[in-house]
Structure formats: structure tokens, C-alpha cells
Motif scaffolding. Structure first.
Motif: not given
Length: 275
Positions: A204-229
Motif C-alpha cells: 500500500i502507498e500512503k504518500f510518500p511512504l510505502f507499507s506492507i499491510m498484512s491481514f490474517d484470514s483466521g484471526s482477522e487481525k491487521f499489521k503494518e510493516f514500513i517498506a525500506p526507504d
């Protein structure tokens, strides 16, 4: 496995859920019966022009041997020749999830087993009643809940509307995920994704940053990992699974080398929530 006759002890063994789970686990850990699912031109030696508007009509989904790359079989849409062009949105243990090449909120979804020619059509969702501008679809097996899941993410960029639905193969039903983290309630753009061990990953792009959004289809929990600069352009960024780890592949601009058309790729691996 089919037998005309078998003893009761064998019948109990084969029919138990533990036997099925053990068999699947053995195939996964030993990479038994693994094939490569590829979208390719019907003529392997054809020089494809990406700007040709008709090139998509000549593409073919096929299975290849993962060791010799020999063509095993060509895949045609299970509903017949009228549905020749389709997209594949995940595969696991011989099951393939297919839908329209260009997804809409009401695109039909099929879970297909090409080996035995069986097809499951999930019911239409009753949760969606507006037209979303972006639809992302992913499919895979969740070992934690011993179930196959379809994750569908929908969003409207102009008013930040966001929805996530999860389909369960075991219950043959959809569920709307109601709770979303605060960091998703902003203007963002959804790009490429992948699915591994029941978790959907999206760039996902949240200008000007890029992130990786994860969604566990079992627990239905979200996480975010900031991509390298160093990552600055989503069109050259891909997310894949390599040796049971989530990886980012970032294609740098073409650089001068002896072989024309070569490019440099940066390879980032997600370990302990860091790259």
C-alpha cells in the motif's frame, strides 16, 4: 483414494481428518507434486509486444514441472470456451481460485480443482451494496484453522471507504470484517499482493511512504510493516514468497551492461518485522 473393498481399520484410517491433514502436510514439506502455474504466450518463442492490445487474447494458463520446466498441461476455463480469459488469484494443494481478469465487486469467483475437474462457486455476498473503485482478491490455505480462505478487499479512494470480506470453504459463507486499524483510515492506494499461510499481504502507498499491510484470514487481525526507504516507485515493486519468507523485489532502472535489457533487482526479506 478409492477402493472397491477395504477392511474397517483402513476405512477408518483413510476417512479420518488426521489422515487428510497428515497427507497434505507431507506433500507440502517434501514439495511433492509441485507444479509451476504460469501465464504465457501460446507460442513460447514469440516476441511479445506489451503495447499490443490483442496480446492478452493469445495468453494461456498452464502447469509446468518445477524441476524440468516441461509443460504438463494447459488449463482451460472450467465453464467452457466462452470464458477463455480469466485471472488466477491464488492456488493451494491443487485448488485454484479464478475470477474475471478485471475485478468488480460482483465478479464471480470459482474454486477449481483441475485434476479432478471439480468446481465450487462461493455464494454471492450480501454485504456489498455499493460500487467500489478497487477490488483485490486472494486465496489460500490457512493451516491454523485448517480451512481454505478467500480474502476480498474493496475500497473507494475518494472517501476512504474500505471493506474486507473473508470466504470460508468449510462453511461456504462470507463474513464481513468490521474492525479496521486507525492507520488504514486514510487516503492510500492498494497495489500488488500475495497470500501465505492464511495471511494476505498487500503493498500500500500512503504518500510518500510505502507499507506492507498484512491481514490474517483466521484471526482477522491487521499489521503494518514500513517498506525500506530506498523504495520510491510502486510500479517496480513486487511482493512474493521465497523459501517460506515474505520478500520484496524492487526493480531498479535499467543500467548499462553488456547484455541488453538486463536490470538490477534489490531483494528484501521480512524477518522479525524488519527488512
Amino acid at each position: 483414494i478409492r477402493f472397491l473393498f477395504t477392511c474397517k481399520s483402513w476405512m477408518d484410517l483413510i476417512g479420518s481428518s488426521s489422515f487428510v491433514s497428515t497427507h497434505l502436510h507431507r506433500n507440502v514439506t517434501k514439495h511433492a507434486h509441485v507444479s509451476l502455474l504460469c501465464l504465457h504466450h501460446q507460442s513460447f518463442e514469440c516476441q511479445v509486444d506489451p503495447d499490443d492490445p490483442y496480446v492478452g487474447q493469445e495468453l494461456q494458463w498452464s502447469l509446468f514441472c518445477d524441476e524440468t520446466f516441461v509443460l504438463c498441461s494447459k488449463l482451460s476455463h472450467p465453464l467452457g470456451s466462452t470464458e477463455q480469459y480469466y485471472g488466477i488469484y491464488g492456488s493451494s494443494n491443487g485448488l485454484v481460485c479464478i475470477s474475471d481478469e478485471i475485478l468488480n465487486f460482483d465478479s464471480p469467483i470459482y474454486i477449481w480443482n483441475p485434476s479432478v475437474r471439480k468446481l465450487r462457486t462461493p455464494p454471492l455476498s450480501t454485504n456489498i451494496n455499493i460500487k467500489f473503485s478497487h477490488v483485490a482478491l486472494q486465496f489460500g490455505f490457512h493451516p491454523g484453522v485448517n480451512d481454505y480462505k478467500v480474502v476480498r478487499m474493496l475500497c473507494v479512494h475518494k472517501d476512504n471507504a474500505f471493506a474486507v470480506e473473508v470466504y470460508s470453504l468449510s462453511t461456504d459463507s462470507w463474513k464481513m470484517v468490521e474492525e479496521h486499524p486507525l492507520w488504514l483510515k486514510c487516503t492510500w492506494q492498494n497495489h500488488r499482493g500475495t497470500f501465505y499461510n492464511g495471511v494476505a499481504y498487500h503493498i500500500i502507498e500512503k504518500f510518500p511512504l510505502f507499507s506492507i499491510m498484512s491481514f490474517d484470514s483466521g484471526s482477522e487481525k491487521f499489521k503494518e510493516f514500513i517498506a525500506p526507504d530506498a523504495i520510491s516507485c510502486w510500479s517496480r515493486l513486487y511482493i512474493e514468497v521465497y523459501k517460506d519468507q515474505i520478500c520484496l523485489l524492487y526493480y531498479l532502472r535499467l543500467f548499462h551492461c553488456e547484455e541488453e535489457g538486463m536490470s538490477q533487482i534489490e531483494f528484501w526479506v521480512l524477518q522479525e518485522k524488519r527488512w
